[in-house]
Design a protein around this motif. Structure first.
Motif, PDB file in Angstrom:
ATOM      1  N   ALA A   1       0.848  -1.194   0.000  1.00 31.72           N
ATOM      2  CA  ALA A   1       0.000   0.000   0.000  1.00 31.72           C
ATOM      3  C   ALA A   1       0.886   1.247   0.000  1.00 31.72           C
ATOM      4  O   ALA A   1       1.931   1.298   0.654  1.00 31.72           O
ATOM      5  N   ALA A   2       0.450   2.207  -0.771  1.00 28.82           N
ATOM      6  CA  ALA A   2       1.221   3.458  -0.868  1.00 28.82           C
ATOM      7  C   ALA A   2       1.226   4.156   0.487  1.00 28.82           C
ATOM      8  O   ALA A   2       0.223   4.195   1.201  1.00 28.82           O
ATOM      9  N   ALA A   3       2.391   4.649   0.818  1.00 30.32           N
ATOM     10  CA  ALA A   3       2.509   5.346   2.104  1.00 30.32           C
ATOM     11  C   ALA A   3       1.696   6.648   2.066  1.00 30.32           C
ATOM     12  O   ALA A   3       1.623   7.340   1.050  1.00 30.32           O
ATOM     13  N   LYS A   4       1.108   6.896   3.184  1.00 26.27           N
ATOM     14  CA  LYS A   4       0.282   8.108   3.287  1.00 26.27           C
ATOM     15  C   LYS A   4       1.176   9.322   3.527  1.00 26.27           C
ATOM     16  O   LYS A   4       2.088   9.283   4.354  1.00 26.27           O
ATOM     17  N   VAL A   5       0.950  10.345   2.764  1.00 33.79           N
ATOM     18  CA  VAL A   5       1.745  11.573   2.893  1.00 33.79           C
ATOM     19  C   VAL A   5       1.087  12.445   3.960  1.00 33.79           C
ATOM     20  O   VAL A   5      -0.052  12.877   3.815  1.00 33.79           O
ATOM     21  N   LEU A   6       1.821  12.677   5.037  1.00 31.51           N
ATOM     22  CA  LEU A   6       1.289  13.493   6.133  1.00 31.51           C
ATOM     23  C   LEU A   6       1.588  14.981   5.946  1.00 31.51           C
ATOM     24  O   LEU A   6       0.816  15.850   6.398  1.00 31.51           O
ATOM     25  N   GLU A   7       2.680  15.253   5.302  1.00 33.82           N
ATOM     26  CA  GLU A   7       3.106  16.659   5.141  1.00 33.82           C
ATOM     27  C   GLU A   7       4.032  16.745   3.952  1.00 33.82           C
ATOM     28  O   GLU A   7       4.760  15.787   3.667  1.00 33.82           O
TER      29      GLU A   7
END
Length: 210
Positions: A112-118
């Protein structure tokens, strides 16, 4: 075949006559009939002649054994073997063959693609000297690590060089840089993967991954 035998015995006394009679009775009981002839004459006074001629053939003395006829048992009846019947169904080779189902390809597990937090842009540089990092690790210039002023340790940050599109993901394990306009200080190996170390510093795009 046994023949008849004629024997004539002469007894001259009454005692002999009695004995002869006893012998005749015994022979008669045994199956032989003797003919007793008493002969008196002038030449032989008081003498009795006995004619002991067996009148029974020797073959009649042989005990006949009853003929035994072996009984013939009836032969067991043989049941007729079942006649082979042919199925009315057509042979398999005459049928239209269906193609065997092809195995379905196994779906590959996708990460799963990593979630971009910032995300943002800032200046980045590199460093290759040091003994210990801020989190207590030994500094390794060949590891993909970086220093940041405020991000928690072990945070993953993807750094991209907009000039060539190359990117690298680093792990925060140190603090810095302490120069205005710069937000990341990369290890020598991390910086070399996106740009030449001869540049020294460049503007990058960063994405904090959750």
């Amino acid at each position: 075949m046994a023949g008849k035998h004629s024997r004539t015995r002469i007894f001259s006394s009454p005692a002999g006559i009695v004995a002869t009679a006893a012998v005749g009775v015994a022979l008669a009981v045994g199956g032989t009939v003797g003919a007793v002839q008493m002969v008196s004459g002038s030449d032989q006074s008081g003498q009795v002649a006995l004619d002991l001629t067996p009148t029974t053939a020797a073959s009649s003395l042989t005990p006949s054994s009853p003929a035994v006829t072996p009984s013939v048992s009836a032969s067991p009846s043989v049941a007729p073997s079942p006649s082979a019947t042919r199925s009315q169904q057509a042979a398999s080779r005459g049928r239209e063959r269906t193609a065997s189902p092809k195995p379905k390809p196994t779906a590959k597990k996708t990460t799963a693609a990593a979630k971009v937090l910032e995300s943002g842009s800032c200046g980045a540089s590199f460093y290759s000297d040091g003994q210990l990092t801020a989190n207590g690790e030994s500094f390794n210039p060949d590891a993909l690590t970086a220093a940041h002023k405020t991000l928690p340790f072990n945070t993953k940050v993807r750094v991209t060089n907009p000039a060539n599109g190359k990117s690298v993901t680093v792990r925060i394990n140190d603090r810095g840089p302490f120069i205005d306009g710069r937000c990341l200080d990369l290890s020598r190996a991390a910086f070399a993967s996106i740009a030449s170390v001869d540049v020294g510093a460049l503007t990058v795009r960063y994405e904090v991954l959750g």
